[in-house]
Scaffold this motif. Structure first.
Motif, PDB file in Angstrom:
ATOM      1  N   GLY A 156      42.941  38.606  47.839  1.00  0.00           N
ATOM      2  CA  GLY A 156      43.832  37.772  48.960  1.00  0.00           C
ATOM      3  C   GLY A 156      43.131  37.470  50.101  1.00  0.00           C
ATOM      4  N   LYS A 157      43.810  36.748  50.946  1.00  0.00           N
ATOM      5  CA  LYS A 157      43.253  36.214  52.260  1.00  0.00           C
ATOM      6  C   LYS A 157      43.652  37.451  53.509  1.00  0.00           C
ATOM      7  CE  LYS A 157      43.953  31.468  51.610  1.00  0.00           C
ATOM      8  NZ  LYS A 157      44.585  30.018  51.909  1.00  0.00           N
ATOM      9  N   ASN A 158      43.112  37.423  54.646  1.00  0.00           N
ATOM     10  CA  ASN A 158      43.092  38.354  55.585  1.00  0.00           C
ATOM     11  C   ASN A 158      44.654  38.574  56.179  1.00  0.00           C
ATOM     12  OD1 ASN A 158      43.027  36.285  57.338  1.00  0.00           O
ATOM     13  ND2 ASN A 158      41.389  37.057  58.413  1.00  0.00           N
ATOM     14  N   ASP A 159      45.487  37.675  55.985  1.00  0.00           N
ATOM     15  CA  ASP A 159      46.777  37.547  56.532  1.00  0.00           C
ATOM     16  C   ASP A 159      47.802  38.194  55.476  1.00  0.00           C
ATOM     17  OD1 ASP A 159      46.676  35.147  55.084  1.00  0.00           O
ATOM     18  OD2 ASP A 159      47.486  34.123  56.561  1.00  0.00           O
ATOM     19  N   ALA A 160      47.246  38.290  54.302  1.00  0.00           N
ATOM     20  CA  ALA A 160      48.106  38.838  53.025  1.00  0.00           C
ATOM     21  C   ALA A 160      48.329  40.197  53.144  1.00  0.00           C
ATOM     22  CB  ALA A 160      47.495  38.403  51.857  1.00  0.00           C
ATOM     23  N   PRO A 161      49.518  40.712  52.624  1.00  0.00           N
ATOM     24  CA  PRO A 161      49.688  42.194  52.587  1.00  0.00           C
ATOM     25  C   PRO A 161      48.828  42.957  51.572  1.00  0.00           C
ATOM     26  CG  PRO A 161      51.462  40.955  51.573  1.00  0.00           C
ATOM     27  CD  PRO A 161      50.566  39.938  52.180  1.00  0.00           C
ATOM     28  N   PRO A 162      48.700  44.192  51.543  1.00  0.00           N
ATOM     29  CA  PRO A 162      48.130  44.826  50.553  1.00  0.00           C
ATOM     30  C   PRO A 162      48.532  44.012  49.338  1.00  0.00           C
ATOM     31  CG  PRO A 162      48.833  46.385  51.925  1.00  0.00           C
ATOM     32  CD  PRO A 162      49.526  45.253  52.367  1.00  0.00           C
ATOM     33  N   THR A 163      47.280  43.687  48.558  1.00  0.00           N
ATOM     34  CA  THR A 163      47.551  42.784  47.241  1.00  0.00           C
ATOM     35  C   THR A 163      47.164  43.614  45.988  1.00  0.00           C
ATOM     36  OG1 THR A 163      47.464  40.970  48.515  1.00  0.00           O
ATOM     37  CG2 THR A 163      47.166  40.712  46.250  1.00  0.00           C
ATOM     38  N   PRO A 164      47.988  43.862  45.138  1.00  0.00           N
ATOM     39  CA  PRO A 164      47.473  44.768  43.966  1.00  0.00           C
ATOM     40  C   PRO A 164      47.059  43.648  43.060  1.00  0.00           C
ATOM     41  CG  PRO A 164      49.845  44.410  43.948  1.00  0.00           C
ATOM     42  CD  PRO A 164      49.645  44.040  45.150  1.00  0.00           C
ATOM     43  N   LEU A 165      46.019  43.947  41.966  1.00  0.00           N
ATOM     44  CA  LEU A 165      45.502  43.099  41.022  1.00  0.00           C
ATOM     45  C   LEU A 165      46.702  42.966  40.020  1.00  0.00           C
ATOM     46  CD1 LEU A 165      42.126  44.654  40.607  1.00  0.00           C
ATOM     47  CD2 LEU A 165      42.531  42.545  41.948  1.00  0.00           C
ATOM     48  N   GLY A 166      46.774  41.850  39.477  1.00  0.00           N
ATOM     49  CA  GLY A 166      48.091  41.545  38.471  1.00  0.00           C
ATOM     50  C   GLY A 166      47.879  41.831  37.187  1.00  0.00           C
ATOM     51  N   LEU A 167      47.322  43.224  36.955  1.00  0.00           N
ATOM     52  CA  LEU A 167      46.876  43.608  35.641  1.00  0.00           C
ATOM     53  C   LEU A 167      46.983  45.291  35.559  1.00  0.00           C
ATOM     54  CD1 LEU A 167      43.773  41.280  34.732  1.00  0.00           C
ATOM     55  CD2 LEU A 167      45.920  40.943  33.953  1.00  0.00           C
ATOM     56  N   ALA A 168      46.980  45.758  34.569  1.00  0.00           N
ATOM     57  CA  ALA A 168      46.807  47.111  34.548  1.00  0.00           C
ATOM     58  C   ALA A 168      45.510  47.546  34.440  1.00  0.00           C
ATOM     59  CB  ALA A 168      47.369  47.897  33.085  1.00  0.00           C
ATOM     60  N   VAL A 169      44.813  47.338  35.598  1.00  0.00           N
ATOM     61  CA  VAL A 169      43.414  47.456  35.661  1.00  0.00           C
ATOM     62  C   VAL A 169      42.738  48.744  35.697  1.00  0.00           C
ATOM     63  CG1 VAL A 169      43.412  47.018  38.289  1.00  0.00           C
ATOM     64  CG2 VAL A 169      41.307  46.519  37.115  1.00  0.00           C
ATOM     65  N   ALA A 170      43.756  49.797  36.465  1.00  0.00           N
ATOM     66  CA  ALA A 170      43.215  51.103  36.412  1.00  0.00           C
ATOM     67  C   ALA A 170      43.288  51.649  35.003  1.00  0.00           C
ATOM     68  CB  ALA A 170      44.187  51.893  37.069  1.00  0.00           C
TER      69      ALA A 170
END
Length: 382
Positions: A156-170
């Motif tokens: 995301g951009k620098n003004d966005a809150p912490p942004t999780p990846l929208g997948l079960a990436v872990a």
């Protein structure tokens, strides 16, 4: 087609995604993967609905991660069932589990106990955060692992809150690492005859996925990555790297010469920058120049110009556009799986080709205990 793991027996004491992801890939490669799960309800993922979608009593996400497998129902707290499971372990090639630390020990199925039953066994476990340290007992769940790994601050951009990846990436990368470890242990066993203990965790897999960014961080005085104020992309890549709005969609620009990009787009302003240094020190300034220009241009026109000049770029596509594209269709990634009396499930096949052939498996995920009789006959009584 004879697949590379034909004849291998994998016992999967796993639920949800990371462990079953590895079992899915081993199954695609030919292994006989037997899910050992509790009677009646089976493993917990059967009730984990994705968008509340249920097929034949099981969640769609369960069907996704467990196609091609068998199910052996056993109550591990029942002495008779546990004795049968131990007989299975004695004849298996691989055992996988993702219980929290201490659970398999309580059941008497920990590595040392399993090794005593079968010295050649590959024993592979997934945990959330490892088997030691203050986090060892925390629930190993994808979003929680993402939140603790630092990865939420690179999207995301620098003004966005912490942004999780929208997948079960872990879960996904951990499943890949578990598969790698198992395959390496099988190769070693083929040379030495020895079994092995393979251990992975969601958190370390996610940390490893960020090796590029973390290596930069570790060698840059510990300065945190700075997300772009203009376009989302890689926080350690200079301009033009990022996603840009066009008049009718979005466009991705990867690494490339600013001078060449300026020539192709007829943007004189880009000629004023030194690509070797300004691409990083003035990255957002350059991105604003590009963003102002591209927002009035149709995506197709820009792509035509850039691709003709061999500038690295791509159209940003959603699922509908992706599936309609000949490039996606040429990959032949989709397949339909079925089990008796149930609606078919559309899903994806293995991404691996073997000797030029695509790997398909038409069998859907099993019903709970559907293979108890076959497993007893073909393995326990064999």
């Amino acid at each position: 087609m004879k697949r590379p793991l034909d004849g291998l027996i994998v016992l999967e004491f796993c639920q949800y995604m990371a462990g079953p992801w590895a079992g899915l890939r081993l199954s695609d490669l030919g292994a006989r993967v037997i899910k050992v799960e509790r009677p009646v309800k089976g493993e917990a993922c059967r009730q984990l609905a994705t968008k509340n979608m249920i097929v034949d009593g099981d969640s769609l996400v369960f069907h996704t991660a467990n196609r091609g497998k068998e199910s052996y129902a056993a109550n591990l707290k029942d002495p008779g069932d546990l004795a049968e499971v131990k007989q299975l372990i004695a004849k298996a090639d691989v055992l996988t589990h993702n219980f929290r630390p201490g659970v398999m020990e309580k059941l008497g199925l920990d590595y040392d106990a399993a090794k005593a039953l079968n010295p050649k066994l590959i024993y592979a476990s997934v945990t959330g955060y490892g088997t030691e340290g203050p986090w060892r007992a925390k629930p190993g769940q994808d979003l929680l692992a993402q939140s603790m790994s630092g990865v939420l601050y690179v999207s995301g951009k620098n003004d966005a809150p912490p942004t999780p990846l929208g997948l079960a990436v872990a879960d996904g990368i951990c499943g890949v690492h578990l598969t790698q470890g198992i395959l390496a242990a099988l190769v070693r066993r083929g040379r030495t005859g020895q079994g092995a203990l393979v251990e992975v965790s969601l958190l370390q897999s996610l940390i490893d996925l960020q090796f590029e960014a973390l290596t930069t961080y570790l060698n840059d005085g510990g300065r945190a990555p700075q997300r772009s104020a203009v376009s989302a992309g890689h926080p350690y890549q200079g301009a033009p790297y990022g996603i840009y709005a066009t008049s009718d969609g979005f466009l991705a620009l990867a690494m490339g010469s600013l001078e060449k990009l300026g020539e192709v787009l007829q943007l004189d302003a880009l000629q004023n920058y030194d690509g070797s240094t300004d691409a990083f020190t003035k990255a957002d300034e350059i991105r604003r120049v590009l963003a102002d220009h591209l927002q009035s241009q149709p995506t197709a026109d820009v792509l035509e110009q850039l691709e003709a000049a061999d500038v690295w770029c791509g159209r940003v596509m959603g699922y509908d556009e992706l599936r309609a594209h000949p490039g996606y269709q040429a990959l032949d990634v989709e397949q339909t799986v079925t089990r008796d009396g149930a609606p078919p499930v559309k899903t994806l096949r293995s991404p691996i080709r073997f000797n030029g052939e695509r790997l398909f498996d038409p069998k859907a995920a099993p019903r709970v205990g559907a293979h108890n009789d076959a497993v007893r006959k073909e393995i326990l009584d064999a």
